[in-house]
Design a protein around this motif. Structure first.
Motif, mmCIF file in Angstrom:
data_model
loop_
_atom_site.group_PDB
_atom_site.id
_atom_site.type_symbol
_atom_site.label_atom_id
_atom_site.label_comp_id
_atom_site.label_asym_id
_atom_site.label_seq_id
_atom_site.Cartn_x
_atom_site.Cartn_y
_atom_site.Cartn_z
ATOM 1 N N ILE A 1 12.791 23.267 -1.113
ATOM 2 C CA ILE A 1 12.430 22.919 0.272
ATOM 3 C C ILE A 1 13.659 22.606 1.092
ATOM 4 N N LYS A 2 14.615 21.877 0.508
ATOM 5 C CA LYS A 2 15.854 21.543 1.235
ATOM 6 C C LYS A 2 16.751 22.767 1.435
ATOM 7 N N GLN A 3 16.874 23.608 0.406
ATOM 8 C CA GLN A 3 17.745 24.772 0.510
ATOM 9 C C GLN A 3 17.257 25.775 1.550
ATOM 10 N N LEU A 4 15.920 25.919 1.671
ATOM 11 C CA LEU A 4 15.360 26.873 2.637
ATOM 12 C C LEU A 4 14.929 26.209 3.931
ATOM 13 N N THR A 5 15.161 24.894 4.060
ATOM 14 C CA THR A 5 14.753 24.127 5.260
ATOM 15 C C THR A 5 13.299 24.448 5.649
ATOM 16 N N LEU A 6 12.418 24.318 4.649
ATOM 17 C CA LEU A 6 11.023 24.696 4.881
ATOM 18 C C LEU A 6 10.313 23.750 5.842
ATOM 19 N N LEU A 7 10.791 22.495 5.947
ATOM 20 C CA LEU A 7 10.140 21.553 6.856
ATOM 21 C C LEU A 7 10.301 21.963 8.317
ATOM 22 N N GLU A 8 11.269 22.821 8.589
ATOM 23 C CA GLU A 8 11.497 23.267 9.957
ATOM 24 C C GLU A 8 10.828 24.606 10.257
ATOM 25 N N GLN A 9 10.123 25.176 9.274
ATOM 26 C CA GLN A 9 9.485 26.476 9.471
ATOM 27 C C GLN A 9 7.974 26.280 9.594
ATOM 28 N N PRO A 10 7.414 26.547 10.751
ATOM 29 C CA PRO A 10 5.967 26.343 10.945
ATOM 30 C C PRO A 10 5.110 27.190 10.008
ATOM 31 N N GLU A 11 5.652 28.352 9.550
ATOM 32 C CA GLU A 11 4.861 29.199 8.662
ATOM 33 C C GLU A 11 4.535 28.490 7.345
ATOM 34 N N GLU B 1 7.553 23.891 -17.376
ATOM 35 C CA GLU B 1 7.206 22.667 -16.648
ATOM 36 C C GLU B 1 8.321 22.256 -15.698
ATOM 37 N N LEU B 2 9.579 22.537 -16.064
ATOM 38 C CA LEU B 2 10.683 22.252 -15.142
ATOM 39 C C LEU B 2 10.554 23.075 -13.865
ATOM 40 N N LEU B 3 10.149 24.337 -14.011
ATOM 41 C CA LEU B 3 9.980 25.188 -12.833
ATOM 42 C C LEU B 3 8.882 24.658 -11.919
ATOM 43 N N ARG B 4 7.885 23.957 -12.500
ATOM 44 C CA ARG B 4 6.796 23.410 -11.690
ATOM 45 C C ARG B 4 7.088 21.987 -11.198
ATOM 46 N N SER B 5 8.201 21.411 -11.587
ATOM 47 C CA SER B 5 8.450 19.989 -11.350
ATOM 48 C C SER B 5 8.701 19.681 -9.875
ATOM 49 N N ARG B 6 8.552 18.407 -9.567
ATOM 50 C CA ARG B 6 8.804 17.915 -8.199
ATOM 51 C C ARG B 6 10.278 18.076 -7.824
ATOM 52 N N LYS B 7 11.148 17.886 -8.815
ATOM 53 C CA LYS B 7 12.590 18.001 -8.558
ATOM 54 C C LYS B 7 12.944 19.388 -8.046
ATOM 55 N N PHE B 8 12.415 20.422 -8.713
ATOM 56 C CA PHE B 8 12.691 21.791 -8.267
ATOM 57 C C PHE B 8 12.097 22.045 -6.897
#
Length: 710
Positions: free
Chosen positions: A95-105, A83-90
């Protein structure tokens, strides 16, 4: 008759076969829509990394022996890690570590580039918020433990193969970092937390011990359990004694009431069961009988003043006095016994009430004492456990016994998409659409309130069912047959109806018959024409079209609609030979409706109409009159009074049962001679399988024997 399951299967499958082209068409339409939608979707890729989450528990939660033996973690703890692996915190961390908000894919839509290109005309799409990104991330992430192992699969689905591989690996890396953070933080806080808990528990233990001792001294408790046991045994003994004394008192009360009732009558008292069965009374009664017999013997030999007679009478009188006195003694002893029993009952009840009060008081003391004792034992046990944990934590120091976590397989870039599986989805949609449409058709056929199945015919009791006629196959070319059907099955069914009419009644078959229906377009004109022609094969027949409002026979036979007919005869504008048409192929004459009058009901109500029927009866063996529908106008009700038989035509697939019942009620109210119902346009009922022995497949007919009402 066929078995019920075979008939039910036929009832289900026939509607599907008759509507097979509609089923296929709509199934293909739905399948095409699904296939077209699938062509608009992007291919989705899934990358999977495998982690091992080991079985060692954190050091601060184990004893020294458990830690060094590496005992297995519980299922709850392992499930917590998933459940920790599925959590919002993870999700936020990755998302922050991979800067996913800046990747259109990452936040691109599921439709292909053509559809996405059309969407861009509405303006540039802005990146999603963190909340939207986390929701999308959790939806595309899959955590799946491998049963029976310590391995877990971390899978991520994306429309970019490279991005799915990066995210799957980053989730595992983030989990490893999180475990290190937990271990470092727990080492600093565990010892201080245990000390704080021990201090608080020590205070609670002291307070509970003081409360227990104070209560013991206040109530003077030495051995509360033993005292309660003694009182309980006394309570049980008194309860048993009370039951015995109450039973004895009840038994004596019955005897006492009876004796009290006959207190002034010694003879009645002596007959009571309790006194009569007394041993002394029985002995005295036996002596009384002996002396009475001796008195009887002496009376036969001596006179009443003889000394022996006087002596024996005196002896008998003394014995009777003894019996009466003995009865009174028994009554007195019974009364004393009853009063004594009542006193014992009251005394036992008083002792039992005191014992109950004492028992309840001691029970309350025992419950309070047990509660305080349990509180002391619980606090003592908690204090000892926390003290042991504190000593163990100090002894183990910096020993690392966290979950053993490592990568087994890192995710690789997927070579092929996993979704959508177009072939499988199209196949399933085809099968589902076929099944769904078939179910709708079957349910509609089963629920519609018509007479379109054998099951519904068996439940129809308003009138006899004379025959079931199949749907007519219209001829492709216009021939000399005119409106006659070339369908041999229909022709044979009409002949079956003719036979049913001839042998349905016990008396003479009807000569003048009226054919009507509930509503228009049920085929009464067609049935009337074919039935008339069927009768004309054996005798001379006249067919009268009495439906002057919407005549169809002349039209179906390609005759001039303005030619003279029944209305002209009733109006006396034409002669009979000018109005009747002769069918040259058979012995059938047809009298069409003629010119439609303004008020057909007035024409049909004329005495001349009844006179015409009587005149025609002298020249024809059979007269068949086609009338308007019962619910439309009252013409059929008027005509039904002039005929010998009324046939009620029903459209098997359209006419509602309520319409049939109400129409039959209208006819029955005027005592119309309704012979029965004829089911027309039947597509689902097949009761003539056995006739395949006698007819070719193209000549097989549908037949249902007439049933008696009720």
């Amino acid at each position: 008759m066929y078995p019920n399951d075979e008939v039910a299967l036929k009832e289900v499958l026939t509607p599907l076969w008759t509507r097979r082209w509609k089923i296929i068409f709509f199934t293909l339409v739905i399948t095409f829509i699904v296939a077209f939608y699938l062509s608009l979707l992007k291919p989705a890729y899934r990358a999977t990394a495998i982690l091992q989450i080991g079985s060692n528990k954190p050091a601060n939660t184990l004893s020294i022996n458990d830690a060094f033996n590496e005992s297995s973690a519980s299922k709850e703890q392992i499930q917590t890690q998933f459940e920790l692996l599925r959590s919002r915190k993870f999700a936020e961390r990755v998302i922050k570590q991979l800067t996913l908000l800046e990747q259109p894919e990452f936040y691109s839509g599921k439709y292909n580039d053509k559809i996405a290109g059309l969407a861009k005309f509405g303006g540039k799409k802005s990146p999603p918020s963190m909340t939207e990104a986390v929701a999308r991330f959790q939806q595309q992430l899959t955590i799946a433990p491998i049963a029976g192992t310590e391995l877990v699969k971390i899978s991520f689905a994306s429309y970019s193969a490279r991005l799915s591989q990066q995210i799957a690996n980053q989730v595992g890396i983030t989990y490893l970092e999180y475990q290190d953070e937990i271990h470092s933080a727990s080492k600093e806080t565990t010892s201080q937390w245990l000390i704080d808990q021990l201090t608080e528990l020590e205070k609670k233990l002291q307070l509970s011990e003081l409360s227990l001792q104070a209560y013991r001294e206040e109530e003077g408790i030495v051995d509360i359990h033993g005292v309660v046991g003694l009182v309980g045994a006394e309570l049980t003994e008194l309860t048993s004694e009370l039951l015995r004394t109450e039973k004895l008192a009840d038994d004596l009360a019955i005897a006492y009431q009876s004796m009290k009732k006959y207190a002034d009558d010694v003879r009645q008292l002596s007959e009571l069961q309790g006194i009569k069965n007394d041993a002394s009374i029985r002995q005295l009664r036996q002596n009384e009988e002996k002396i009475a017999r001796k008195v009887s013997e002496l009376s036969q030999r001596y006179g009443p003043k003889h000394p022996k007679i006087i002596a024996i009478n005196a002896e008998l009188s003394a014995l009777q006095n003894r019996i009466n006195q003995q009865v009174l003694d028994i009554v007195t002893s019974t009364e004393k016994a009853y009063m004594g029993a009542l006193e014992r009952v009251n005394g036992t009840k008083q002792r039992l009430a005191l014992a109950k009060q004492n028992y309840l008081r001691l029970s309350r003391l025992q419950n309070k004492f047990s509660q305080l004792s349990r509180e002391v034992e619980t606090n003592q046990e908690l204090y000892n456990n926390y003290l042991v944990r504190l000593k163990e934590a100090d002894a183990m120091g910096n020993y690392k016994a966290n979950f053993y976590v490592r990568f087994i397989d890192k995710a690789v870039v997927p070579k092929s998409p996993f979704a959508p599986n177009k072939v499988m989805i199209v196949t399933i949609s085809f099968a589902f659409a076929l099944m769904f449409i078939s179910i709708i058709i079957i349910m509609r056929e089963l629920l519609v309130d018509t007479l379109n199945s054998r099951r519904k015919l068996d439940n129809f009791n308003e009138a006899d069912i004379l025959a079931v006629l199949p749907k007519i196959k219209r001829p492709n070319t216009e021939q000399d047959t005119g409106a006659y059907s070339t369908d041999s099955r229909f022709t044979e069914a009409i002949r079956t109806l003719r036979t049913a009419l001839l042998f349905h009644r016990e008396k003479t078959p009807p000569k003048v018959m009226a054919i009507t229906s509930s509503v228009p377009n049920e085929g009464k004109s067609t049935v009337a024409l074919h039935l008339a022609r069927s009768f004309s094969e054996m005798e001379k027949v006249l067919l009268i079209e009495a439906d002057m409002r919407h005549p169809t026979i002349a039209k179906n036979m390609n005759l001039d609609p303005h030619r003279p007919g029944l209305s002209n005869l009733l109006a006396k504008t034409h002669q009979i030979n000018e109005c009747i048409i002769r069918d040259k192929s058979v012995k059938l004459d047809i009298l069409t409706s003629g010119i439609s009058p303004a008020n057909p009901l007035a024409f049909l109500s004329m005495k001349r109409f009844n006179m015409l029927i009587n005149v025609f009866g002298n020249f024809y063996d059979r007269i068949i009159i086609e009338t308007p529908p019962v619910h439309a106008v009252s013409d059929a009700v008027i005509i039904s009074k002039l005929v010998d038989s009324v046939l009620y035509i029903v459209h098997g697939n359209k006419t509602k049962r309520e319409q049939i019942s109400s129409g039959l009620r209208l006819l029955q109210q005027v005592n119309a001679p309704v012979d029965g119902v004829v089911i027309n346009h039947s597509e689902s009922i097949d009761t003539g399988k056995y006739q395949s022995k006698y007819y070719r497949p193209d000549n097989n007919i549908i037949k249902l024997a007439a049933r008696k009402r009720g």
